[in-house]
Design a protein around this motif. Structure first.
Motif, PDB file in Angstrom:
ATOM      1  N   UNK A 189      30.754  23.654  29.011  1.00 45.44           N
ATOM      2  CA  UNK A 189      31.096  22.968  27.607  1.00 45.44           C
ATOM      3  C   UNK A 189      31.605  21.844  27.637  1.00 45.44           C
ATOM      4  N   UNK A 190      32.459  21.338  28.652  1.00 45.01           N
ATOM      5  CA  UNK A 190      33.312  20.319  28.790  1.00 45.01           C
ATOM      6  C   UNK A 190      32.362  18.959  29.070  1.00 45.01           C
ATOM      7  N   UNK A 191      32.695  17.740  28.532  1.00 47.28           N
ATOM      8  CA  UNK A 191      31.938  16.686  28.591  1.00 47.28           C
ATOM      9  C   UNK A 191      32.103  15.869  29.616  1.00 47.28           C
ATOM     10  N   UNK A 192      31.382  15.158  30.226  1.00 48.12           N
ATOM     11  CA  UNK A 192      31.214  14.331  31.337  1.00 48.12           C
ATOM     12  C   UNK A 192      31.848  13.219  31.181  1.00 48.12           C
ATOM     13  N   UNK A 193      33.078  12.757  31.890  1.00 52.84           N
ATOM     14  CA  UNK A 193      34.011  11.697  31.349  1.00 52.84           C
ATOM     15  C   UNK A 193      33.708  10.201  32.230  1.00 52.84           C
ATOM     16  N   UNK A 194      33.499   9.279  31.379  1.00 47.41           N
ATOM     17  CA  UNK A 194      33.428   8.029  32.050  1.00 47.41           C
ATOM     18  C   UNK A 194      34.863   7.552  32.421  1.00 47.41           C
ATOM     19  N   UNK A 195      34.967   7.201  33.842  1.00 49.72           N
ATOM     20  CA  UNK A 195      36.339   6.812  34.173  1.00 49.72           C
ATOM     21  C   UNK A 195      36.948   5.618  33.581  1.00 49.72           C
ATOM     22  N   UNK A 196      38.136   5.343  33.765  1.00 47.10           N
ATOM     23  CA  UNK A 196      38.714   4.284  33.183  1.00 47.10           C
ATOM     24  C   UNK A 196      38.460   2.980  33.700  1.00 47.10           C
ATOM     25  N   UNK A 204      31.210   5.941  38.819  1.00 46.38           N
ATOM     26  CA  UNK A 204      31.931   5.748  37.334  1.00 46.38           C
ATOM     27  C   UNK A 204      32.050   7.004  36.372  1.00 46.38           C
ATOM     28  N   UNK A 205      31.650   8.216  36.991  1.00 43.79           N
ATOM     29  CA  UNK A 205      31.838   9.461  36.056  1.00 43.79           C
ATOM     30  C   UNK A 205      32.821  10.479  36.736  1.00 43.79           C
ATOM     31  N   UNK A 206      33.279  11.334  36.112  1.00 45.02           N
ATOM     32  CA  UNK A 206      34.580  12.066  36.405  1.00 45.02           C
ATOM     33  C   UNK A 206      34.017  13.190  37.577  1.00 45.02           C
ATOM     34  N   UNK A 207      32.991  13.599  37.527  1.00 44.04           N
ATOM     35  CA  UNK A 207      32.338  14.416  38.645  1.00 44.04           C
ATOM     36  C   UNK A 207      31.463  13.859  39.528  1.00 44.04           C
TER      37      UNK A 207
END
Length: 481
Positions: A122-129, A55-58
Motif C-alpha cells: 500500500x505504500x506509494x513509490x517515491x520519486x527521489x529528490x 529516480x525511484x525509491x525502490x
C-alpha cells in the motif's frame, strides 16, 4: 487519479519536437560535431526521466497498479517516454511532465501486476529528490572523447573554463549551482535546444520558468570564456572550487577519503584523495604539444603488455606560479608496480626524445609497496633486502637472549677488560654446552720454568688450559686414552 489541489498548474504537454530526431540522436549528433571541431566538452549524465529506475525509491519504474508520489516542495521537469497504468499519483506543486510521442498515462487497479514486487504493501513509490544533483560532483559528468586508457583527475572531470557544456536537448534534468565562492565560468552551455554563448542570453534563460525548473541553487553560471588554443594545453582553473568539488565527491563516503592500499601514496594536483601509482612532472618549451604527447603514450606505451591495466591522466597544472605537465599513472587492478615502471620508462623517453618533444626536464614521484603484501613482481630486490635484514635482526636477538640467560645462570662469565689481570688471571676452563649439559676437559701438564736472576722480573703466565671435547665422541676419546 489522486492529486494535490495545485497540481493543475503543471504543464502537461507533448514534446515540441515530436517530429524531429529524438534526444539520444541529438546528443550523438552534438558529440560528433564537437569531435569534428576538436572542441573540449562535458556532457551532463543524470536525468529526471519518469522511466529511469534510479529516480525511484525502490530502484525500479512503476508497475501497473502502483501508486506514485513526487516531492511536494520541489520544482521538477519530468520526461515520460513510455505508457504507464497507475492507481494513484501525487504530483509536485510546481513542475511539468513532458510527454514523448507515444507516451501516456492510464488508470489501473491496485496490484494489477502480480509480478511487481512492492516494498510495504500500500505504500506509494517515491520519486527521489530531484535537487540531489550538484554541478560540482565529478560523478555526474562525462567526456565521451576520452580514449580508453585515459582518465581525468577529479577536478577536471567537472567542466573547466574552456569547456563547452552539453545537456540533453529534449531531456529533463535538474542541476544545483554552487556553493562555490565565485561564479562557474565555461565557454558555452547547450540546453533545451539552445546554445548560450553570451551572459545576457543565459541569464534570461535561467530567470525564466523553463530555466528555473532545471537550474537552482545559490551559485552563478557564466559563459563566454575563450577556447583553449595553446598546443601545450591550458590550466583548468579549478583552484578556488576544489574544496567544494571534493566535498560533493566524498559526500556518499561521509566526507572522508578511503584508505590508500599502498605505503607512501601520492596526491596529484586536482585529485581529492591519495593514489597508489606514480606522477611524472614535465617542464616544456613552446613546441610541446599536449595532444600529441597523449597519443604517444597510448601508441607507444599503454599498448604494451607489461602496462596493461595502467591508466594515464595528462594535463597542464599550475605549480608555484609556473605551469608544468602532470602525468598521473594508476593501476586499475591489484598493484604490481606497473605504474612505477611506466614512470621510469617515461623518464627515459624524456631523456632520449626530449628535444623532439619539447620537454626540458622530467621528475618522478611514486608510491610505495602495497600495504598488505603485494605480488612477486612488485617485491623486487628491495623487498629481498628487507626480508634479509629482518631475519638478521631476529637471529641477533635470539643469540643475545641465549647469552644473557647463560650469564645469569652462572654458566657463562665475562669480565671487563680493566678487571682482567694480564699475568695472574688464568684462562677460563670452558663453558657448559646448554644443548647437552655435558663437558669433558683434559688437563695439560705445566711446562717447566727455569729460575732467572733476582734482578729480572718475569710475569709467569699460568699455562693451564682446557679444550672442549664433543660429547658425541667422548667415548672414543676415553678408549684411545
Amino acid at each position: 487519479m489522486g492529486g494535490r489541489s495545485k497540481v493543475r498548474t503543471c504543464d502537461r504537454r507533448a514534446s515540441v519536437s515530436s517530429g524531429e530526431m529524438g534526444a539520444p540522436g541529438r546528443v550523438l549528433l552534438w558529440l560528433q560535431l564537437c569531435a569534428l571541431t576538436q572542441a573540449a566538452y562535458k556532457l551532463w549524465v543524470p536525468n529526471t526521466y519518469f522511466d529511469s529506475a534510479s529516480n525511484w525509491s525502490q530502484n525500479r519504474t512503476p508497475c501497473a497498479g502502483d501508486a506514485v508520489q513526487f516531492p511536494a516542495d520541489k520544482m521538477v521537469s519530468v520526461l515520460v517516454r513510455d505508457s504507464h497504468a497507475i492507481s494513484d499519483m501525487l504530483l509536485p506543486l510546481d513542475g511539468e511532465f513532458v510527454l514523448a510521442p507515444g507516451a501516456s498515462f492510464s488508470a489501473a487497479g491496485v496490484g494489477s501486476d502480480p509480478a511487481c514486487h512492492s516494498g510495504e504493501e500500500g505504500a506509494p513509490l517515491l520519486f527521489r529528490n530531484p535537487d540531489r544533483f550538484s554541478w560540482l560532483d565529478p560523478h555526474l559528468w562525462s567526456s565521451a572523447t576520452q580514449a580508453p586508457g585515459l582518465f581525468s583527475v577529479d577536478a577536471e572531470r567537472v567542466p573547466c573554463s574552456y569547456d563547452d557544456v552539453l545537456f540533453p536537448r529534449d531531456g529533463s534534468f535538474r542541476v544545483a549551482l554552487g556553493p562555490g565562492p565565485n561564479p562557474v565560468h565555461v565557454r558555452s552551455v547547450s540546453a533545451v535546444g539552445q546554445t548560450f554563448t553570451r551572459d545576457e542570453d543565459l541569464a534570461a534563460f535561467l530567470a525564466s520558468r523553463e530555466g528555473r525548473l532545471r537550474f537552482h541553487g545559490p551559485g552563478a553560471l557564466r559563459v563566454g570564456s575563450q577556447a583553449c588554443t595553446d598546443a601545450s594545453g591550458c590550466v583548468c582553473g579549478y583552484a578556488e572550487t576544489l574544496p567544494w568539488i571534493c566535498a560533493s565527491l566524498l559526500q556518499p563516503l561521509g566526507g572522508r577519503c578511503p584508505q590508500a592500499t599502498c605505503r607512501d601514496p601520492v596526491l596529484p594536483q586536482g585529485q581529492c584523495c591519495d593514489l597508489c601509482g606514480a606522477i611524472v612532472s614535465l617542464t616544456h618549451d613552446p613546441t610541446f604539444d599536449l595532444e600529441q604527447y597523449r597519443a604517444r603514450l597510448l601508441d607507444l606505451f599503454l599498448k604494451q603488455p607489461q602496462y596493461q591495466g595502467v591508466q594515464v591522466a595528462v594535463s597542464k597544472v599550475l605549480r608555484e606560479a609556473h605551469t608544468e605537465i602532470q602525468v598521473v599513472l594508476v593501476e586499475t587492478g591489484p598493484e604490481t608496480g606497473a605504474a612505477g615502471r611506466l614512470g621510469q620508462a617515461l623518464l627515459q623517453d624524456a631523456v632520449a626524445q626530449g628535444g623532439v618533444l619539447g620537454i626540458l626536464s622530467a621528475t618522478l614521484r611514486q608510491s610505495g609497496m602495497p600495504a598488505t603484501g603485494g605480488s612477486a613482481l612488485y617485491q623486487d630486490g628491495s623487498g629481498a633486502w628487507l626480508a634479509g635484514g629482518v631475519a638478521a635482526v631476529v637471529l641477533l636477538a635470539l643469540l643475545g637472549t641465549v647469552l644473557l640467560l647463560l650469564h645469569r645462570s652462572g654458566r657463562l662469565r665475562w669480565r671487563r677488560h680493566e678487571e682482567a689481570g694480564p699475568a695472574t688471571a688464568g684462562l677460563p676452563l670452558g663453558f657448559r654446552n646448554p644443548l647437552f649439559d655435558v663437558m669433558v676437559f683434559k688437563q695439560q701438564p705445566q711446562p717447566s720454568v727455569e729460575p732467572l736472576g733476582s734482578d729480572q722480573k718475569v710475569d709467569i703466565v699460568d699455562t693451564n688450559f682446557s679444550y672442549f671435547v664433543n660429547p658425541l665422541f667422548a667415548g672414543e676419546a676415553e678408549a684411545e686414552a
